[in-house]
Design an enzyme around this catalytic site. Structure first.
Site, short mmCIF file in Angstrom:
data_model
loop_
_atom_site.label_atom_id
_atom_site.label_comp_id
_atom_site.label_asym_id
_atom_site.label_seq_id
_atom_site.Cartn_x
_atom_site.Cartn_y
_atom_site.Cartn_z
N LYS A 1 -13.31 -0.77 6.00
CA LYS A 1 -13.89 -1.63 4.97
C LYS A 1 -14.89 -2.62 5.55
CE LYS A 1 -10.04 -0.74 3.98
NZ LYS A 1 -9.17 0.45 4.17
N TRP B 1 0.86 -1.19 0.00
CA TRP B 1 0.00 0.00 0.00
C TRP B 1 0.90 1.24 0.00
CZ3 TRP B 1 -1.96 2.77 4.80
CH2 TRP B 1 -2.91 3.75 4.47
N ASP C 1 -0.74 -5.35 9.47
CA ASP C 1 -1.72 -4.37 9.03
C ASP C 1 -2.98 -5.15 8.66
OD1 ASP C 1 -3.27 -2.43 7.95
OD2 ASP C 1 -1.81 -1.75 6.46
#
Ligand code: PLA
Length: 422
Positions: free
Chosen positions: A268, A151, A232
């Site tokens: 999300k 990311w 993460d």
């Protein structure tokens, strides 16, 4: 002194200075991910399609607020005893407890013996940043290894926190799969104590995750070398549709009694993007260490944002503690994950139907919100210019932004890019 005189003097003298003290400030480039939305918003085309940022859309192309979230918000509004006082520096205690259970398992021995400290932070990004700042102050080895690619914000977050960022091999473009050998080699060369950033599941941008056997090998290497894993977890439940299955990697590293960090995001999996709800957990060897660690994490948070916002964390706490609502959430979450999986099939079928050259099996194999298409920068630029399809320049598309209605348009764009472009 005449006050009017003072005012008029300063008003006119201001213009005498001419240029701004910020004249030297140059225009910064747009963010590689969020900038895609900026460009998309400026495009007047009726067929435009935003597959840049990873934000879930319904089949109608609309953002989704989960039904269970609406119910929780209703309860919050109706409860007059709820106030808007500051939360403690570490956030809502109940939220922290429930978030740790969600990540590490309801019957996690590490939680029972209190060797985990969990603090509420500003979504995944804020949790990563607070964890990184803590490590930069208190960990003896200030190097962090991040996957190549990862990311786009990871490198910036860790560098600004004061860590030195290195990469380990992760993705093999030739196989469109994991470069497992490269990963093991690079981590075995890392200095003892180095931090290793791992995506708990649904690796962004590649959609490629290690198998459980590979995770076990990674775990053994990390423990053998005395490296410190920093997970993460931005997509728990989004990869497989199961919250437990998507947490297995993290739980393996906690079950061995060792230490690790985990940054959780509810953006999300609960659709709470703009509420900025997340948590940082630091799993320590003992309860005593965990309590001292927490006292230092508070010293990171207080001058950064003082204490986190109350609303989103209250929504999460209501849902996680109520069995009915929790179950309703898992059903809605599974529906989102399933819709993404069905988009994979539809896009794959559409490319096959067009006879688009290339092997597109990776669309089906990759996991999570994104497909790492393998399209190059020039092909992406072509698709944006000619088809108004917006995506990041590395060829990543957000499957969650796609619908049955828009699949044909995307397939046409990919087909044209592959056959006619560069
Ligand atoms: N970690 C990973 C791996 C992510 O993909 C994202 C979000 C985050 C952390 C941070 O999310 P949060 O702070 O909103 O909780 N990545 C998105 C959005 C979905 C973004 O770039 O901000 C993406 O499109 O990659």
């Amino acid at each position: 002194m005449d006050p009017n005189h003072t005012i008029s003097a300063s008003a006119t003298s201001g213009s005498d200075f001419g240029g701004s003290v910020f004249d030297h400030v140059v225009q910064a480039p747009e963010d590689p991910i969020l900038g895609v939305t900026v460009a998309y918003n400026k495009d007047p085309s009726p067929v435009k399609l935003n597959l840049g940022v990873g934000a879930y859309r319904t089949e109608e192309g609309k953002p989704l607020v989960l039904n269970v979230v609406r119910r929780a918000e209703q309860l919050l509004v109706n409860d007059r005893s709820r106030v808007k006082e500051y939360l403690p520096i570490v956030g809502l205690a109940e939220f922290n407890k429930l978030s740790a259970k969600l990540m590490f398992g309801a019957d996690s021995p590490a939680i029972q013996v209190k060797r985990v400290t969990t603090v509420q932070c500003l979504s995944g990004t804020g949790s990563l940043r607070v964890g990184a700042e803590f490590l930069a102050r208190h960990h003896h080895q200030r190097t962090i290894y991040i996957p190549q690619p990862t990311w786009g914000n990871h490198g910036k977050i860790f560098t600004l926190a004061g860590l030195s960022v290195k990469t380990y091999r992760y993705y093999d473009p030739a196989t469109r799969g994991l470069n497992f050998q490269g990963l093991l080699e690079d981590l075995s060369l890392a200095p003892s104590g180095a931090i290793v950033l791992l995506h708990a599941c649904a690796h962004n941008p590649t959609g490629v995750d290690p198998t459980l056997q590979q995770w076990e090998q990674i775990r053994q290497l990390i423990r053998l070398k005395g490296l410190l894993p920093f997970f993460d977890s931005a997509y728990q439940g989004f990869a497989s549709g199961s919250l437990d299955a998507d947490a297995q990697s993290v739980r393996m590293f906690v079950a061995d009694g060792g230490e690790c960090l985990a940054a959780q995001s509810y953006a999300k999996n609960m659709g709470l993007y703009g509420e900025r709800v997340g948590a940082l957990s630091i799993v320590c060897k003992t309860a005593d260490v965990a309590s001292r660690v927490e006292s230092q994490v508070k010293l990171v948070i207080r001058p950064m944002f003082s204490n986190p916002p109350i609303h989103g964390a209250s929504i999460v706490a209501i849902i996680l503690k109520n069995r009915d609502m929790y179950n309703e959430w898992t059903v809605e979450l599974k529906a989102m994950a399933d819709r993404i999986i069905s988009m994979r099939q539809q896009l794959f079928d559409a490319l096959r139907a067009r006879g688009t050259p290339g092997d597109w099996n990776h669309i089906l194999k990759q996991i999570g919100m994104f497909t790492f298409t393998g399209l190059n920068t020039a092909q992406v630029a072509f698709m944006t210019k000619e088809y108004h399809v917006y995506m990041t320049s590395d060829g990543r598309i957000s499957m969650a932004g796609l619908s049955s209605k828009t699949v044909p348009h995307l397939a046409d764009a990919i087909h044209a890019a592959v056959t006619r472009a560069i």
